[in-house]
Design an enzyme around this catalytic site. Structure first.
Site, short mmCIF file in Angstrom:
data_model
loop_
_atom_site.label_atom_id
_atom_site.label_comp_id
_atom_site.label_asym_id
_atom_site.label_seq_id
_atom_site.Cartn_x
_atom_site.Cartn_y
_atom_site.Cartn_z
CG HIS A 306 -2.07 0.92 1.13
ND1 HIS A 306 -1.99 2.27 1.36
CD2 HIS A 306 -3.34 0.67 0.75
CE1 HIS A 306 -3.17 2.81 1.17
NE2 HIS A 306 -4.02 1.87 0.79
CG ASP A 363 -8.36 -4.25 -2.90
OD1 ASP A 363 -7.58 -3.33 -3.22
OD2 ASP A 363 -9.59 -4.10 -2.79
C1 SDX Z 1 -6.23 0.12 -2.88
O1 SDX Z 1 -4.44 4.60 -1.93
C2 SDX Z 1 -5.37 3.98 -1.35
O2 SDX Z 1 -5.76 4.28 -0.25
C3 SDX Z 1 -5.98 2.83 -2.12
C4 SDX Z 1 -7.00 1.97 -1.37
C5 SDX Z 1 -8.28 2.72 -1.10
O3 SDX Z 1 -9.01 2.32 -0.18
O4 SDX Z 1 -8.61 3.67 -1.87
O5 SDX Z 1 -6.44 1.55 -0.13
C6 SDX Z 1 -7.38 0.74 -2.18
O6 SDX Z 1 -5.97 0.45 -4.00
C7 SDX Z 1 -5.36 -0.87 -2.15
C8 SDX Z 1 -4.12 -1.34 -2.99
C9 SDX Z 1 -4.60 -2.43 -3.95
N1 SDX Z 1 -3.53 -2.78 -4.90
C10 SDX Z 1 -2.91 -3.98 -4.86
O7 SDX Z 1 -3.09 -4.81 -3.95
C11 SDX Z 1 -1.97 -4.24 -6.03
C12 SDX Z 1 -0.64 -4.81 -5.49
N2 SDX Z 1 0.02 -3.73 -4.73
C13 SDX Z 1 0.98 -2.94 -5.45
O8 SDX Z 1 0.81 -2.77 -6.81
C14 SDX Z 1 1.48 -1.72 -4.66
O9 SDX Z 1 1.73 -2.14 -3.38
C15 SDX Z 1 0.61 -0.47 -4.61
C16 SDX Z 1 0.24 0.00 -5.96
C17 SDX Z 1 -0.63 -0.72 -3.82
C18 SDX Z 1 1.42 0.62 -3.91
O10 SDX Z 1 2.49 0.89 -4.71
P1 SDX Z 1 3.56 2.06 -4.34
O11 SDX Z 1 3.20 2.76 -3.10
O12 SDX Z 1 3.74 2.91 -5.56
O13 SDX Z 1 4.80 1.26 -4.01
P2 SDX Z 1 5.84 0.75 -5.07
O14 SDX Z 1 5.13 0.21 -6.28
O15 SDX Z 1 6.87 1.80 -5.25
O16 SDX Z 1 6.46 -0.51 -4.30
C19 SDX Z 1 7.51 -0.32 -3.36
C20 SDX Z 1 8.34 -1.58 -3.50
C21 SDX Z 1 8.70 -1.88 -4.95
O17 SDX Z 1 9.94 -2.58 -4.93
P3 SDX Z 1 11.30 -1.68 -5.28
O18 SDX Z 1 11.07 -1.11 -6.68
O19 SDX Z 1 11.37 -0.62 -4.20
O20 SDX Z 1 12.37 -2.71 -5.24
O21 SDX Z 1 7.56 -2.71 -3.04
C22 SDX Z 1 7.37 -3.61 -4.15
C23 SDX Z 1 7.64 -2.84 -5.42
O22 SDX Z 1 8.11 -3.73 -6.44
N3 SDX Z 1 5.97 -4.03 -4.07
C24 SDX Z 1 5.55 -5.26 -4.27
C25 SDX Z 1 4.16 -5.21 -4.06
N4 SDX Z 1 3.78 -3.96 -3.77
C26 SDX Z 1 4.92 -3.23 -3.78
N5 SDX Z 1 6.19 -6.41 -4.58
C27 SDX Z 1 5.43 -7.51 -4.71
N6 SDX Z 1 4.08 -7.56 -4.52
C28 SDX Z 1 3.41 -6.41 -4.20
N7 SDX Z 1 2.09 -6.45 -4.02
#
Ligand code: SDX
Length: 428
Positions: A306, A363
């Site tokens: 998140h 989710d």
């Molecule tokens: C919702 O914003 C909100 O409040 C949203 C929400 C709401 O109520 O409105 O809470 C609802 O959207 C919840 C999130 C649902 N999405 C997912 O579950 C999809 C999987 N999660 C990711 O795509 C990710 O965690 C996000 C999009 C939710 C957040 O991404 P960020 O904050 O941009 O973080 P990032 O992509 O920069 O990740 C940081 C690191 C990265 O690694 P590095 O590049 O630093 O090496 O963490 C890794 C990412 O690769 N990472 C993951 C991961 N999520 C982040 N690695 C594996 N699996 C994951 N799920």
């Protein structure tokens, strides 16, 4: 932070910017005059360090895993309140009295029917159209039917549009489901609760009586509570940005629905259940954990991670508990829940997830409950949009009433070609 201002030295010139403090949470640096003073923009793709507005509706402490709606913790609201009462709270700022809640609930009930011609819109879609595509189209079309509540300068019209959106979104969502399964649309019934009415419009058929299971109604209402609002997330920011141009509220909510659909956002609930089904058995979890950690593999653990929560999403905690309770009460034993539990257990002890502070989010477990209730995965994000509509409407109203708000118009760091002369085709 304690300081009253932040200083910037740029191009040999110094400038100062006020530090503003909220009632709780991080201070902000008021940089509205930065470009005028320095000729430079801030650069913050994804808005990781940017506060886009002032708000009194929802507060999140990502490190502590705290979520407050008008100051009330989400776990207390989920256990003790109901979606109609939370809707009143989000819109008005205080919990309603019994009389206020009855009046509000009665008003919403009387707006649940949609214009009869709206049903024609559904017939333009293929039956196998994704219900979120239908939601984008039908909600965007509402302004064609409710022109008498599109003047955003008129507080009364804003109120009527707000009530219409909150009231009609379950009807529109149920119609999207009915259309996808080839069953007739079911009209709202004013003697049912908001959530009971939605379940009746979704699952009842004209051929027989439909009994609303109180376990299902309570679970559905709790899911709506947990999805109602969440600070300045991507879809709420989309609604605010659309609203900042003066677009009508129906168009703004349609924009929010479109943004929510993305798998990185609200679309993750559908993607998470599909992922759990693809994993299928706890023996295959290590393979997927490895893929999630592999930078060369675009696969991510859906329902994990998140932007704000660097601790356990408090909504996921409630949903994780509810999943066990609801499946037990419904007498359903879904092996997917075991896969979800094991996946969470393994991920939360794996250094990759621990270092990156990746926890289950809202989710991760919601789909297990929705599937047990009988929804297809394609309806999961529709249900998220249904619940989030009240949050979007509350945030939209706050934005319209905010004297500091103006049309949102970010700038950029331009790295394209500098000016060059056109080359005629004969010379290329
Ligand atoms: C919702 O914003 C909100 O409040 C949203 C929400 C709401 O109520 O409105 O809470 C609802 O959207 C919840 C999130 C649902 N999405 C997912 O579950 C999809 C999987 N999660 C990711 O795509 C990710 O965690 C996000 C999009 C939710 C957040 O991404 P960020 O904050 O941009 O973080 P990032 O992509 O920069 O990740 C940081 C690191 C990265 O690694 P590095 O590049 O630093 O090496 O963490 C890794 C990412 O690769 N990472 C993951 C991961 N999520 C982040 N690695 C594996 N699996 C994951 N799920």
């Amino acid at each position: 932070m304690g300081d009253s201002s932040a200083k910037v030295e740029l191009g040999g010139k110094a400038s100062e910017y006020k530090i503003l403090s909220g009632s709780v949470g991080p201070d902000v640096i008021d940089i509205r005059k930065l470009y005028g003073n320095t000729g430079a923009f801030t650069y913050d793709p994804g808005f990781t360090s940017t506060a886009s507005c002032e708000s009194k509706i929802t507060f999140i402490d990502g490190d502590q895993g705290v979520l407050l709606h008008r100051g009330y913790p989400i776990d207390q609201l989920a256990e003790q309140s109901n979606f109609m009462e939370l809707s009143y709270l989000l819109l008005n700022g205080e919990l309603p009295s019994k009389a206020e809640l009855e009046k509000f609930s009665g008003t919403i009930t009387r707006h649940t029917m949609v214009h009869e011609q709206l049903a024609q819109f559904y017939r333009g879609f293929r039956r196998d159209a994704h219900p979120m595509a239908v939601m984008c189209g039908v909600v965007g079309a509402l302004s064609a039917f409710y022109h008498d509540s599109t003047d955003i300068a008129d507080p009364h019209q804003r109120l009527v549009a707000s009530h219409r959106l909150i009231a009609k979104i379950p009807t529109i969502a149920a119609m999207a489901y009915k259309y996808s399964v080839g069953q007739p649309f079911v009209y709202p019934k004013n003697n049912l609760s908001y959530t009971g009415n939605f379940l009746n419009m979704t699952f009842s058929v004209p051929a027989e009586e439909y009994e609303i299971d109180p376990v299902v109604e309570a679970a559905m209402d709790k899911i709506f509570i947990l999805h109602a609002d969440h600070e300045q997330n991507a879809s709420t920011s989309t609604v605010r940005l659309a609203g900042s141009s003066g677009a009508n509220p129906f168009a703004c909510i349609a924009a929010g629905i479109a943004c929510l659909w993305g798998p990185a956002h609200g679309g993750a609930n559908e993607a998470a259940l599909n992922m759990l089904r693809e994993i299928g058995h706890i023996d295959r979890i290590p393979e997927y954990i490895a893929r999630a950690k592999n930078k060369d593999d675009p696969f991510r653990l859906m329902g994990f991670g998140h932007r704000v929560y660097k601790n356990y999403d408090p909504r996921a905690k409630v949903l994780g508990k509810a999943a066990t309770e609801v499946l037990a009460k419904l007498g359903k034993n879904d092996p997917i829940l075991d896969v979800a539990r094991k996946l969470e257990e393994i991920a939360l002890t794996d250094p990759y997830f621990v270092e990156k502070k990746l926890y289950p989010n809202v989710d991760f477990y919601s789909g297990v409950i929705l599937s047990a209730i009988g929804f297809p995965t394609t309806m999961f994000t529709v249900l998220f949009a249904l619940a989030r509509t009240v949050g979007w409407v509350a945030q939209w109203n706050e934005m319209i009433a905010d004297p500091e708000q103006k049309i949102g118009r970010p700038r950029q760091l331009y790295t394209g070609h500098t000016q060059r002369d056109y080359v005629p085709l004969t010379q290329r």
